[in-house]
Structures are given as C-alpha cells and as structure tokens.
Design a protein around this motif. Structure first.
Motif, PDB file in Angstrom:
ATOM      1  N   LEU A 175       8.828  -2.079  -5.791  1.00 23.16           N
ATOM      2  CA  LEU A 175       7.908  -3.138  -6.204  1.00 23.16           C
ATOM      3  C   LEU A 175       8.589  -4.150  -7.121  1.00 23.16           C
ATOM      4  O   LEU A 175       8.274  -5.348  -7.083  1.00 23.16           O
ATOM      5  CB  LEU A 175       6.676  -2.547  -6.871  1.00 23.16           C
ATOM      6  CG  LEU A 175       5.758  -1.714  -5.963  1.00 23.16           C
ATOM      7  CD1 LEU A 175       4.523  -1.254  -6.737  1.00 23.16           C
ATOM      8  CD2 LEU A 175       5.345  -2.474  -4.716  1.00 23.16           C
ATOM      9  N   ALA A 213      -3.847   2.865  -5.247  1.00 22.23           N
ATOM     10  CA  ALA A 213      -4.019   3.503  -6.556  1.00 22.23           C
ATOM     11  C   ALA A 213      -5.307   4.321  -6.609  1.00 22.23           C
ATOM     12  O   ALA A 213      -5.339   5.418  -7.185  1.00 22.23           O
ATOM     13  CB  ALA A 213      -4.020   2.437  -7.649  1.00 22.23           C
ATOM     14  N   ASN A 240       9.514   2.706  -9.578  1.00 21.57           N
ATOM     15  CA  ASN A 240       8.953   1.375  -9.336  1.00 21.57           C
ATOM     16  C   ASN A 240       9.968   0.412  -8.717  1.00 21.57           C
ATOM     17  O   ASN A 240       9.717  -0.790  -8.625  1.00 21.57           O
ATOM     18  CB  ASN A 240       8.414   0.776 -10.642  1.00 21.57           C
ATOM     19  CG  ASN A 240       9.508   0.618 -11.697  1.00 21.57           C
ATOM     20  OD1 ASN A 240      10.688   0.902 -11.445  1.00 21.57           O
ATOM     21  ND2 ASN A 240       9.134   0.189 -12.888  1.00 21.57           N
ATOM     22  N   ILE A 249       4.610  -3.467 -14.344  1.00 21.33           N
ATOM     23  CA  ILE A 249       4.882  -2.145 -13.751  1.00 21.33           C
ATOM     24  C   ILE A 249       6.125  -1.477 -14.349  1.00 21.33           C
ATOM     25  O   ILE A 249       6.604  -0.481 -13.807  1.00 21.33           O
ATOM     26  CB  ILE A 249       5.019  -2.229 -12.214  1.00 21.33           C
ATOM     27  CG1 ILE A 249       6.103  -3.225 -11.798  1.00 21.33           C
ATOM     28  CG2 ILE A 249       3.676  -2.576 -11.581  1.00 21.33           C
ATOM     29  CD1 ILE A 249       6.457  -3.102 -10.324  1.00 21.33           C
ATOM     30  N   THR A 291       3.034   1.696  -3.253  1.00 19.92           N
ATOM     31  CA  THR A 291       2.225   2.085  -4.415  1.00 19.92           C
ATOM     32  C   THR A 291       1.892   3.569  -4.338  1.00 19.92           C
ATOM     33  O   THR A 291       1.940   4.281  -5.351  1.00 19.92           O
ATOM     34  CB  THR A 291       0.946   1.240  -4.499  1.00 19.92           C
ATOM     35  OG1 THR A 291       1.299  -0.146  -4.581  1.00 19.92           O
ATOM     36  CG2 THR A 291       0.131   1.611  -5.740  1.00 19.92           C
ATOM     37  N   ILE A 331      -2.746  -2.905  -3.146  1.00 20.61           N
ATOM     38  CA  ILE A 331      -2.183  -2.079  -4.217  1.00 20.61           C
ATOM     39  C   ILE A 331      -3.241  -1.203  -4.872  1.00 20.61           C
ATOM     40  O   ILE A 331      -3.040   0.006  -5.070  1.00 20.61           O
ATOM     41  CB  ILE A 331      -1.497  -2.984  -5.260  1.00 20.61           C
ATOM     42  CG1 ILE A 331      -0.231  -3.608  -4.648  1.00 20.61           C
ATOM     43  CG2 ILE A 331      -1.161  -2.212  -6.525  1.00 20.61           C
ATOM     44  CD1 ILE A 331       0.389  -4.694  -5.495  1.00 20.61           C
ATOM     45  N   LEU A 379      -1.582  -2.462 -12.459  1.00 17.29           N
ATOM     46  CA  LEU A 379      -1.290  -2.751 -11.061  1.00 17.29           C
ATOM     47  C   LEU A 379      -2.021  -4.005 -10.577  1.00 17.29           C
ATOM     48  O   LEU A 379      -1.483  -4.780  -9.780  1.00 17.29           O
ATOM     49  CB  LEU A 379      -1.665  -1.554 -10.185  1.00 17.29           C
ATOM     50  CG  LEU A 379      -0.756  -0.330 -10.341  1.00 17.29           C
ATOM     51  CD1 LEU A 379      -1.353   0.882  -9.642  1.00 17.29           C
ATOM     52  CD2 LEU A 379       0.646  -0.626  -9.795  1.00 17.29           C
ATOM     53  N   TYR A 429       0.835  -1.206   0.000  1.00 19.50           N
ATOM     54  CA  TYR A 429       0.000   0.000   0.000  1.00 19.50           C
ATOM     55  C   TYR A 429       0.871   1.259   0.000  1.00 19.50           C
ATOM     56  O   TYR A 429       0.704   2.146  -0.847  1.00 19.50           O
ATOM     57  CB  TYR A 429      -0.921  -0.024   1.219  1.00 19.50           C
ATOM     58  CG  TYR A 429      -1.853   1.162   1.311  1.00 19.50           C
ATOM     59  CD1 TYR A 429      -3.027   1.211   0.563  1.00 19.50           C
ATOM     60  CD2 TYR A 429      -1.556   2.251   2.129  1.00 19.50           C
ATOM     61  CE1 TYR A 429      -3.879   2.306   0.637  1.00 19.50           C
ATOM     62  CE2 TYR A 429      -2.405   3.341   2.214  1.00 19.50           C
ATOM     63  CZ  TYR A 429      -3.555   3.366   1.457  1.00 19.50           C
ATOM     64  OH  TYR A 429      -4.393   4.452   1.519  1.00 19.50           O
TER      65      TYR A 429
END
Length: 275
Positions: free
Chosen positions: A263, A189, A260, A254, A53, A185, A202, A50
C-alpha cells in the motif's frame, strides 16, 4: 518492497479476479459479450486494494473475498460504462479501445451498466448469507457508491459551476474516486474485524489516495480548459506540490500497520503514471 515484487503482487491479485469473472457470466445470454467487454480491462486497482488490505491485516484470502473483489470491479466497470455515455462525459475511447456505447450502442451500454450494478448487489447478498461481516462491508460499499457518494460526485462534476475553487474540486474527487477506494479498503478491514482506530486510519489513506489519483490524471491531460481539473485553479508546480503533500498524508495514515509495503508503494506507483 521493490518494484518487481510489487508488480508481481499486482498481477497475482488481478489474476484472481479475472479468472473468476471469466467464469461468471452465462455466455448464452444476449448481454454476455458486452459484459465481458466492460470488465475485460484495467489494472484492478480496487480489487488490489481489497486483497492487499486483507493481507496487511492478517486475513487469508478466501473464495468469498474473490467474489467481493469481483463485485467491486463490477461497480467500477458500470460507473465507467455510464460515465462514457453521450449524456455524461461523452467519451468515445476507454483504455485505448472504443467505449462500450461506441462498440455496442447506447442502449446496450445502459443495460450493461445496470446489469453490472445488479450483479454486484447479488454477489454481496450471497456473501452476506455466509458471513454477516460481508453484509456490513456491503452496506459501507453501497453507501459510498450511491447517491451520497460516487454518483453525487459524477453529478457535481457534470453540473460544476463555471468557476470553482479547490474545495469544490477535491470534494468531487473524494466522491468520484476516493469513495470507491474507501469501499475497497474499508470493506476488507470490516471483514477482517479491524478496530475503529484502524478503520479511521485506513479511511484517511483511501481518501488521500483517491485525491492523488485524480490530480495525477489532471496533470496528464492535454486539454482541460472545459474540464474539472486542478490546473484550472493553480499552476502546475503548485499542483505537483499539492500531490506530494497528499501522497505524504496517505503514507502517514498507514505507517503504524505491519506488512504495509504494498500500500505504501502503491501511493508512488499511481503518481508516476504516464499518458
């Protein structure tokens, strides 16, 4: 991103949630001790998903987001407490310590699970009054952890046929694990006001990350004949190849995003876990 920087971020995100939950429960109530016990463990992968993102999408982490991440961890914790019960997976140990029902009794375990789920809902409702995007995110969260998502995954696992194929197994893993990854995620977003295209990418990342997480768990199991496990379907070499393919799909999802690194690194990090 190197491993040291990744682990630093992982711990910083974990600290945000743990600082919050240690102040959350009123210690004067009878369930306080087992509630703390249920939540006081784990790497906070869902909270990390969380937070990271949010960062990737350029949103600042606020107190609302810390509370949302706590709700995610509460839902994860409740699912583990209930999954360990004798009527479910019947596991006596969880993360190197006695399962909650072993330490406090089955009655407390049921009530603690119920309490965690209710508190998560209470948090989401409070956030929704501050910002309607959190209401939309919460709807996605509960849709994917309810009877069509995570809960169905557990039911399909418990009632799996004696023989099953890869499609059955991956469907269970999608619901049991990927759906809460998706909720972590996609919630971030949504509150970041991401585009539909970004949400689609995502969601693909979260789906594949969850499958990879479960397959890596399968590869670490010592005994699995009576379990839902990829090694009951294909040989270890084939399972490793499948894991590599799924990891690559997660990363592809991604590549287009800036910032990024966390992730991307997480994909490999979760696939090198040890027993």
């Amino acid at each position: 991103m190197n491993k040291e920087f990744f682990l630093k971020n992982l711990e910083e995100n974990k600290y945000l949630v743990e600082t919050r939950f240690k102040d959350y429960f009123d210690k004067n109530y009878s369930l306080a001790e087992p509630l703390f016990y249920a939540l006081d463990a784990g790497k906070r992968i869902r909270a990390n998903l969380y937070f990271e993102t949010l960062k990737m999408l350029g949103k600042e982490i606020t107190s609302l987001d810390i509370d949302y991440a706590l709700a995610l961890e509460m839902i994860h914790a409740y699912s583990l407490v209930h999954d360990d019960l004798p009527a479910m997976d019947d596991d006596d140990m969880r993360r190197g310590k006695p399962s909650l029902h072993i330490k406090f009794g089955e009655d407390k375990a049921i009530l603690v699970g119920d309490a965690l789920l209710n508190e998560a809902a209470s948090i989401i409702l409070s956030l929704a009054t501050s910002n309607s995007l959190y209401a939309k995110a919460g709807k996605y969260l509960f849709d994917h952890t309810g009877y069509k998502g995570m809960i169905e995954g557990q039911d399909l696992d418990l009632r799996r046929p004696k023989t099953y194929d890869k499609d059955y197994l991956l469907n269970v893993y999608d619901k049991k694990t990927s759906d809460l990854f998706k909720a972590s995620i996609i919630s971030a977003a949504i509150v970041s006001d991401a585009s539909n295209e970004e949400l689609e990418f995502l969601e693909s990342y979260a789906y594949n990350l969850g499958l990879a997480y479960q397959i890596q768990d399968d590869l670490l199991e010592d005994t699995y004949i009576d379990e839902l496990n990829i090694l009951n379907i294909i040989k270890e070499a084939g399972a490793i190849d499948l894991l590599d393919d799924i990891n690559e799909e997660a990363k592809k999802s991604i590549y287009k995003f800036n910032d990024n690194d966390f992730l991307l690194f997480l994909v490999d990090y979760l696939s090198v876990r040890k027993k």
